[in-house]
Motif scaffolding. Structure first.
Motif, short mmCIF file in Angstrom:
data_model
loop_
_atom_site.label_atom_id
_atom_site.label_comp_id
_atom_site.label_asym_id
_atom_site.label_seq_id
_atom_site.Cartn_x
_atom_site.Cartn_y
_atom_site.Cartn_z
N LYS A 175 0.85 -1.19 0.00
CA LYS A 175 0.00 0.00 0.00
C LYS A 175 0.88 1.24 0.00
N SER A 176 0.47 2.25 -0.74
CA SER A 176 1.27 3.47 -0.87
C SER A 176 0.61 4.63 -0.15
N TYR A 179 -1.75 7.53 -6.15
CA TYR A 179 -1.46 6.15 -6.50
C TYR A 179 -1.49 5.30 -5.23
N TRP A 228 -0.94 2.02 -4.79
CA TRP A 228 -0.07 0.85 -4.66
C TRP A 228 1.35 1.15 -5.14
N GLU A 229 2.31 0.58 -4.40
CA GLU A 229 3.72 0.77 -4.73
C GLU A 229 4.39 -0.57 -4.99
N HIS A 279 1.05 7.62 -1.35
CA HIS A 279 0.95 8.62 -2.40
C HIS A 279 -0.50 9.07 -2.54
N ALA A 295 -0.31 -3.08 -10.62
CA ALA A 295 0.95 -3.42 -9.95
C ALA A 295 1.30 -4.89 -10.16
N SER A 325 8.18 -2.38 -5.67
CA SER A 325 9.61 -2.12 -5.49
C SER A 325 10.40 -3.40 -5.71
N ARG A 331 11.27 1.34 -8.39
CA ARG A 331 10.16 1.78 -7.55
C ARG A 331 9.08 2.37 -8.47
N GLU A 332 7.91 1.76 -8.45
CA GLU A 332 6.81 2.19 -9.32
C GLU A 332 5.55 2.41 -8.49
N PHE A 333 4.71 3.34 -8.96
CA PHE A 333 3.44 3.61 -8.30
C PHE A 333 2.30 3.32 -9.27
N HIS A 334 1.27 2.68 -8.75
CA HIS A 334 0.14 2.28 -9.58
C HIS A 334 -1.18 2.63 -8.90
#
Length: 256
Positions: free
Chosen positions: A7-8, A13, A15-16, A10, A38, A18, A29-32
């Protein structure tokens, strides 16, 4: 190694994703917005990781070793990529694909997209070309994906040696180019080799037939061809114009 989805915090976004630096040489590292996005990204990264860490089959390693001193790593990868693209193209013969293309041209003609002559010219020209590209009458002919610049250059030179005019050969190349443009859009091939052929400049000499020559043509022509000759010789109409004539265009009472 572990690719995590958490969980992010952000604001946009939720979801994170990594991945540690040890996996791909740099930390990822990506955010969705959704967990499904994700998960799809994680699946793609796992496939990449598996490819990087799957041991090379000894037979493949032996083949690779034969060429490692003859090209750089980048050149080897480019060569492999080109070959894979080539093999992914259709394995259908040129004859088979040209028949499909001509059927499509007929359908477009019936929709009034282009004239009957355009369809007929391509139909007849490609049928003749299919025969010319066969090594023997019983041969199936080349696969569409195997037609390349070298093959077309040889075809061009052979046709010239046999006495065919540059204009006739250019017509064949033009018909072929139209087919490859269509085949590229269909996903059958990835490029058009006909575009790479350098054609000789050609400007035919213009001759005006005299009365005796026109009479000779009429004496040996069928009824249908006589109409074309008469409209062209005495009406000054071009072939394309004659092809579009309809009975309502003829006014017998006015001699027009």
């Amino acid at each position: 190694m572990n690719i995590k989805i958490e969980k992010s915090s952000h604001p946009r976004y939720s979801w994170e994703l990594s991945a540690p630096k040890k996996m791909f040489g740099k930390r990822i590292r990506e955010f969705h917005k959704t967990k499904a996005d994700a998960e799809r990204s994680k699946s793609a990264l796992m496939k990449k990781w598996d490819v990087q860490n799957t041991p090379l089959d000894p037979k493949f390693a032996a083949v690779t070793a034969r060429y490692q001193d003859e090209m750089t790593l980048e050149q080897f990868e480019d060569a492999m990529r080109d070959k894979v693209q080539h093999l992914k193209q259709t394995n259908r013969t040129f004859d088979d694909v040209q028949n499909e293309f001509v059927t499509e041209l007929k359908r477009l003609h019936e929709r009034k997209v282009h004239g009957k002559r355009y369809w007929k010219d391509h139909k007849n020209g490609l049928a003749r070309l299919a025969q010319k590209l066969k090594k023997s009458p019983k041969d199936d002919g080349p696969l569409l994906r195997d037609i390349n610049k070298a093959m077309l250059d040889d075809f061009y030179d052979n046709e010239l040696e046999q006495g065919y005019s540059p204009r006739t050969i250019k017509n064949y190349i033009d018909y072929l180019s139209a087919l490859f443009i269509w085949a590229t859009k269909k996903g059958y091939v990835t490029k058009n080799p006909a575009r790479d052929i350098r054609l000789a400049s050609y400007k035919p000499e213009v001759h005006i037939l005299n009365a005796d020559q026109i009479q000779t043509l009429l004496n040996h022509a069928c009824w249908y061809t006589k109409c074309w000759i008469l409209f062209g010789a005495f009406g000054g109409a071009r072939s394309s114009e004659i092809g579009y004539l309809r009975w309502e265009d003829i006014r017998m009472e006015q001699n027009e």
